[in-house]
Design a protein around this motif. Structure first.
Motif, PDB file in Angstrom:
ATOM      1  N   ALA A  63      -2.760  14.415  16.481  1.00 60.46           N
ATOM      2  CA  ALA A  63      -2.531  13.019  16.066  1.00 60.46           C
ATOM      3  C   ALA A  63      -3.364  12.704  14.823  1.00 60.46           C
ATOM      4  O   ALA A  63      -4.600  12.782  14.833  1.00 60.46           O
ATOM      5  N   TYR A  64      -2.618  12.348  13.772  1.00 63.21           N
ATOM      6  CA  TYR A  64      -3.225  12.177  12.454  1.00 63.21           C
ATOM      7  C   TYR A  64      -3.347  10.692  12.098  1.00 63.21           C
ATOM      8  O   TYR A  64      -2.793  10.206  11.124  1.00 63.21           O
ATOM      9  N   GLY A  65      -4.071   9.964  12.953  1.00 59.91           N
ATOM     10  CA  GLY A  65      -4.338   8.547  12.665  1.00 59.91           C
ATOM     11  C   GLY A  65      -5.638   8.423  11.883  1.00 59.91           C
ATOM     12  O   GLY A  65      -6.067   9.372  11.216  1.00 59.91           O
TER      13      GLY A  65
ATOM     14  N   PRO B 257       4.064  13.519  15.253  1.00 61.87           N
ATOM     15  CA  PRO B 257       5.472  13.210  14.961  1.00 61.87           C
ATOM     16  C   PRO B 257       5.674  11.819  14.351  1.00 61.87           C
ATOM     17  O   PRO B 257       6.756  11.515  13.863  1.00 61.87           O
ATOM     18  N   PHE B 258       4.617  10.992  14.360  1.00 58.94           N
ATOM     19  CA  PHE B 258       4.761   9.622  13.846  1.00 58.94           C
ATOM     20  C   PHE B 258       4.270   9.448  12.408  1.00 58.94           C
ATOM     21  O   PHE B 258       4.371   8.376  11.842  1.00 58.94           O
ATOM     22  N   VAL B 259       3.694  10.499  11.834  1.00 57.16           N
ATOM     23  CA  VAL B 259       3.197  10.398  10.447  1.00 57.16           C
ATOM     24  C   VAL B 259       4.020  11.354   9.580  1.00 57.16           C
ATOM     25  O   VAL B 259       4.160  12.532   9.925  1.00 57.16           O
ATOM     26  N   PRO B 260       4.589  10.854   8.453  1.00 55.96           N
ATOM     27  CA  PRO B 260       5.395  11.733   7.605  1.00 55.96           C
ATOM     28  C   PRO B 260       4.605  12.971   7.166  1.00 55.96           C
ATOM     29  O   PRO B 260       3.449  12.849   6.747  1.00 55.96           O
ATOM     30  N   ALA B 261       5.253  14.142   7.247  1.00 56.82           N
ATOM     31  CA  ALA B 261       4.577  15.407   6.938  1.00 56.82           C
ATOM     32  C   ALA B 261       3.958  15.386   5.545  1.00 56.82           C
ATOM     33  O   ALA B 261       2.838  15.876   5.344  1.00 56.82           O
ATOM     34  N   GLU B 262       4.661  14.763   4.567  1.00 55.88           N
ATOM     35  CA  GLU B 262       4.109  14.810   3.199  1.00 55.88           C
ATOM     36  C   GLU B 262       2.791  14.047   3.081  1.00 55.88           C
ATOM     37  O   GLU B 262       1.927  14.407   2.291  1.00 55.88           O
ATOM     38  N   MET B 263       2.622  13.027   3.905  1.00 53.69           N
ATOM     39  CA  MET B 263       1.348  12.277   3.861  1.00 53.69           C
ATOM     40  C   MET B 263       0.187  13.130   4.362  1.00 53.69           C
ATOM     41  O   MET B 263      -0.938  13.020   3.890  1.00 53.69           O
ATOM     42  N   ILE B 264       0.483  13.974   5.341  1.00 48.52           N
ATOM     43  CA  ILE B 264      -0.570  14.850   5.892  1.00 48.52           C
ATOM     44  C   ILE B 264      -0.842  15.995   4.924  1.00 48.52           C
ATOM     45  O   ILE B 264      -1.996  16.330   4.632  1.00 48.52           O
TER      46      ILE B 264
END
Ligand code: 3PG
Length: 305
Positions: free
Chosen positions: A140-142, A164-171
């Motif tokens: 979880a990438y919050g 799954p709730f954070v767009p891959a490109e942002m990560i």
């Protein structure tokens, strides 16, 4: 006069309480304090005639809501609001809020500290290992997950994440590799840092299947919630794998059973991830400001119900 109650079993640092008082009183309201209460009835009594409530992990149950006849707003000074009965709040038209991001750095620093503690054999002179070059999975990438990733990259770790709730490109723009499933994350992480909230869907979701797929000498780091762990399956795994380590900021319900695996099981005596002056000030003052803004101007930013 409008009354704001700060009810904290684990009190804020004095400097944060002073800041909260200043905001509340400047707003023309009255501050009341209930700290380190030993009986929930003290909480019921203290909420009786307050308009606003600030809590930390304190349980705002439907009994608390029932006792709080005048309550209009409750703010959880922190991120996770699984301690608040949102249905009970909504049924009474009480606004519930959190203060996202305000204590994240403190929690992220503790997660890194936990990894170093386990890598360096609980600060004993036994030969340990280094974090540099190891794979860290962020579940979880919050706000917290992202900060842990940044700090781990600076330590030379290879960071992977699943959210799954954070767009891959942002990560990915943080230099973190995105994987497509929790299964892939656990199977490829030497350290796994948990940052999922405790919800109906996530409770007990960290189970034997995921944990047993972790590589040899793997370590699970939990600064999230104990409820997300399937503790009986964790126990089975700890019994089966003498290389597996679990360090947690929230002692398991079966803490005593897990303690027999110490030092590869370690739990802090009381949840301390957010317990820094800075986090107390950030979260406490944000909570006070949100209450003043809501009561004076009807602002409902960060409402969670
Ligand atoms: C949070 O959800 O913000 C953290 O778990 C911190 O909780 P605490 O305020 O009880 O320390």
């Amino acid at each position: 006069m409008t009354k704001v109650l700060v009810a904290t079993d684990k009190p804020f640092a004095a400097v944060a309480v002073n800041g909260i008082r200043n905001i509340v009183e400047t707003g023309g309201f009255q501050l009341e304090l209930l700290e380190k209460y030993t009986d929930v009835r003290q909480f019921y009594d203290a909420v009786k005639d307050v308009d606003a409530l600030i809590v930390r992990s304190d349980k705002v149950t439907k009994e608390v809501i029932e006792a709080a006849k005048k309550l209009k707003i409750v703010v959880r000074a922190g991120a996770g609001y699984d301690n608040i009965d949102l249905d009970a709040c909504t049924a009474r038209n009480i606004v519930a809020m959190n203060t996202p991001g305000q204590n994240s750095n403190a929690v992220a620093e503790l997660a890194i500290g936990f990894m170093i503690y386990m890598a360096r054999t609980c600060f004993t002179p036994t030969t340990g290992s280094e974090l540099n070059g190891k794979r860290l999975g962020i579940h979880a990438y919050g706000n917290v997950g992202k900060l842990v990733a940044h700090k781990a990259l600076a330590l030379g770790m290879k960071v992977l994440a699943f959210d799954p709730f954070v767009p891959a490109e942002m990560i990915e723009k943080d230099g973190v590799k995105v994987v497509g499933s929790a299964e892939e994350l656990y199977a490829n992480s030497d350290y796994l840092s948990l940052h999922i909230p405790a919800t109906k869907e996530t409770k007990q979701s960290i189970n034997y299947r995921l944990l047993s797929s972790m590589p040899k000498n793997a370590c699970l780091v939990n600064t999230a919630r104990k409820e997300v762990i399937n503790e009986q399956e964790m126990l089975k795994l700890m019994n089966e794998r003498s290389d597996f380590k679990y360090i947690t900021d929230i002692a398991a319900d079966i803490n005593e059973e897990l303690m027999k695996f110490a030092p590869r099981y370690f739990a802090t005596p009381k949840k301390m991830g957010a317990q820094t002056n800075e986090a107390n000030i950030n979260a406490g003052l944000a909570a006070a400001n949100q209450i003043v803004d809501f009561i004076k101007n009807g602002v409902t930013k960060y409402k969670v119900n």
